[in-house]
Design an enzyme around this catalytic site. Structure first.
Site, PDB file in Angstrom:
ATOM      1  N   GLU A 320      68.950  13.246 144.006  1.00 58.77           N
ATOM      2  CA  GLU A 320      69.618  13.973 143.185  1.00 58.77           C
ATOM      3  C   GLU A 320      69.639  15.623 143.033  1.00 58.77           C
ATOM      4  OE1 GLU A 320      67.882  11.041 139.581  1.00 58.77           O
ATOM      5  OE2 GLU A 320      66.663  12.588 140.141  1.00 58.77           O
ATOM      6  N   CYS A 391      66.841  44.160 124.562  1.00 62.53           N
ATOM      7  CA  CYS A 391      65.979  45.119 124.171  1.00 62.53           C
ATOM      8  C   CYS A 391      64.562  44.357 124.641  1.00 62.53           C
ATOM      9  CB  CYS A 391      65.547  45.089 122.709  1.00 62.53           C
ATOM     10  SG  CYS A 391      67.345  45.829 122.254  1.00 62.53           S
TER      11      CYS A 391
HETATM   12  C1  LIG Z   1      65.811  19.109 137.814  1.00 62.38           C
HETATM   13  C2  LIG Z   1      65.939  17.637 138.512  1.00 62.38           C
HETATM   14  C3  LIG Z   1      66.780  17.558 139.366  1.00 62.38           C
HETATM   15  C4  LIG Z   1      67.722  18.762 140.285  1.00 62.38           C
HETATM   16  O1  LIG Z   1      66.708  19.728 140.752  1.00 62.38           O
HETATM   17  P1  LIG Z   1      67.307  20.799 141.880  1.00 62.38           P
HETATM   18  O2  LIG Z   1      66.152  21.503 141.912  1.00 62.38           O
HETATM   19  O3  LIG Z   1      68.240  21.390 140.913  1.00 62.38           O
HETATM   20  O4  LIG Z   1      67.971  19.862 142.893  1.00 62.38           O
HETATM   21  C5  LIG Z   1      66.998  16.197 140.062  1.00 62.38           C
HETATM   22  N1  LIG Z   1      66.317  15.360 139.374  1.00 62.38           N
HETATM   23  C6  LIG Z   1      65.370  15.310 138.466  1.00 62.38           C
HETATM   24  C7  LIG Z   1      64.805  14.082 137.842  1.00 62.38           C
HETATM   25  C8  LIG Z   1      65.437  16.485 137.757  1.00 62.38           C
HETATM   26  O5  LIG Z   1      64.462  16.844 136.478  1.00 62.38           O
END
Ligand SMILES: *Cc1c(COP(=O)(O)O)cnc(C)c1O
Length: 463
Positions: A320, A391
């Site tokens: 992901e 600010c």
């Molecule tokens: C934030 C997140 C990602 C992506 O993280 P990156 O650092 O942008 O690659 C993937 N999976 C889950 C479950 C996340 O919370």
């Protein structure tokens, strides 16, 4: 406090110490391809920076500053690189990094799936025509309304994060007469930031069900008894801005061990594991991220090895990436307003945005690069701090960087690698209107998220 847990190392001293580690670059006009998007370059003829063949001065003229300039070829190429590298696995783009309808279309066209973690993100994805079957719904506290919405939309998978949620999803699925596919978000006792990871016996965080204390195994037991849920597998996400696969190795080992325990207890082998995102990008020339092809090879090898050791069939793998896809595609274009020199200390360069368009420096002590882009300069390097117009003295965009000493009001500077977690975390602090996202490709520029206006602000304020 967030500062003590931020991914980019310890906080700098307020003033760089004598003989500090930030050397002046040899050539202030050099744009390091590691941190700038694919089509960004400095024109030889006049030293002006162009992106997709477009002069940044003209972009500033037409769209105003600050503006996020998004290089479509760059982001599409990264989607393809991840897709190709993970052939045989599934890539879910983590929409929280940056999401808009144009991007959803590009992601879909390039064959990636999509992670969302709120009804709002889901709404954007659906309105752009994303196939719901390719959407995964995340989050540690999805509301009943979120869950109903996701099930009605027909999302492909929900990543369940708690016992409460197992019951809620099962109930909603039953009421809608569907069998909802789910994964269990497990915490494996690994937290990875940048080059290091920390492995602990039990983990102190809000996400997921722990492998170590048996809650993950209990979640699996509960799900397997519910006819309205189909358990696809296990999910683990260990952190962000990670450069090394060592943390993933420990994570994969613990996830695979749980898969083996599930097989032994229930006689089922779950078909999938998701190792999350978190792969790092270059914010400055000091960062050296791996290529997707190397990451893919390492992760697939790790999973195969751990499965062989546990005598399991190799499950289908998902990853992901968020930052690694969106981050490098974009730079933020600012106009310099004031330059304040503090003899022997540093120079404060104030730009027309700040912590409302990039909170990462204030929130995580994130490091960024910055360059003068409206012209080249032969002037001496000057140690600078790029600050915004809010600010707040913590309103820092780039804590330490060198800019040419002849920098002045009206010059344009750009901060690269702002495609992830900048527009998506932008705020209206000081009632400053959020900048537009301008997509550029082949000499054409178009607004994909327009600039907020004062009318937008007043529309919400019903008086
Ligand atoms: C934030 C997140 C990602 C992506 O993280 P990156 O650092 O942008 O690659 C993937 N999976 C889950 C479950 C996340 O919370």
């Amino acid at each position: 406090m967030s500062r003590s847990a931020h991914p980019a190392g310890p906080r700098h001293a307020d003033v760089l110490p004598e003989g500090h580690a930030l050397p002046a670059p040899e050539d202030l006009n050099f744009l390091d391809p590691k941190v700038w998007s694919k089509t960004t370059e400095r024109r030889a003829a006049d030293g002006v920076v162009t992106v997709a063949g477009l002069d940044v001065r003209e972009l500033a003229q037409e769209f105003g500053t600050p503006a996020y300039i998004l290089d479509e070829d760059d982001i599409r190429e990264r989607c393809r690189a991840w897709k190709d590298a993970f052939a045989g696995s599934d890539v879910f783009y983590a929409g929280k990094a940056f999401l808009c309808r144009a991007l959803v279309k590009w992601i879909a066209e390039e064959g990636l799936n999509l992670d969302v973690c709120s009804s709002g993100e889901l709404a954007v994805a659906l309105s752009a025509g994303m196939d719901p079957a390719r959407i995964a719904f995340h989050g540690n506290n999805k509301s009943a309304a979120d869950i109903t919405r996701a099930i009605e939309a027909g999302v492909g998978r929900i990543i369940v994060d708690s016992y409460e949620e197992i019951a809620r999803v099962a109930f909603a699925a039953e009421r809608h007469g569907v069998v909802q596919k789910v994964l269990v978000r497990v915490t494996v006792g690994v937290e990875a930031h940048t080059h290091e990871f920390i492995a602990t016996a039990h983990e102190d965080q809000k996400f997921g069900l722990s492998v170590a204390d048996g809650k993950a195994a209990e979640a699996v037991r509960r799900i397997l008894k519910l006819g309205s849920l189909e358990l696809l597998g296990l999910h683990s996400h260990i952190g962000s801005q990670i450069f090394d696969t060592a943390g993933f190795e420990v994570s994969a080992r613990r996830v695979v061990a749980l898969l083996a325990a599930i097989r032994d207890e229930h006689g089922v082998q779950l078909p999938e594991i998701d190792l999350g995102g978190g792969l790092g990008i270059a914010y400055t020339s000091a960062d050296d991220p791996k290529q997707p092809s190397d990451i893919a090879r390492e992760l697939v090898d790790i999973v195969k090895r751990e499965c062989a050791a546990a005598d399991l069939d190799v499950p289908r793998l998902s990853v992901e990436p968020g930052r690694a896809i969106a981050g490098p595609s974009t730079f933020t274009l600012y106009e310099v307003g004031t330059v304040k020199q503090l003899e022997g200390l540093r120079t404060y360069v104030s730009v027309d945005g700040g912590m409302s368009d990039n909170i990462r420096t204030a929130l995580y002590d994130a490091e960024y690069a910055v360059s003068l882009v409206s012209r080249a300069s032969d002037a001496e390097p000057m140690l600078s701090r790029v600050v915004g117009k809010h600010c707040e003295s913590g309103d820092i965009v780039v804590r330490d960087a060198y800019l040419p000493a002849d920098l002045g009001p009206g010059d344009l500077v750009a901060v690269p690698a702002t495609g992830a977690y900048c527009r998506s975390m932008a705020s209206n602090y000081n009632h400053i209107t959020r900048p537009p996202v301008v997509a550029v490709k082949d000499g054409q520029a178009r607004v994909v998220v327009r600039r907020e206006t004062e009318d937008d602000l007043l529309r919400l304020d019903v008086g």
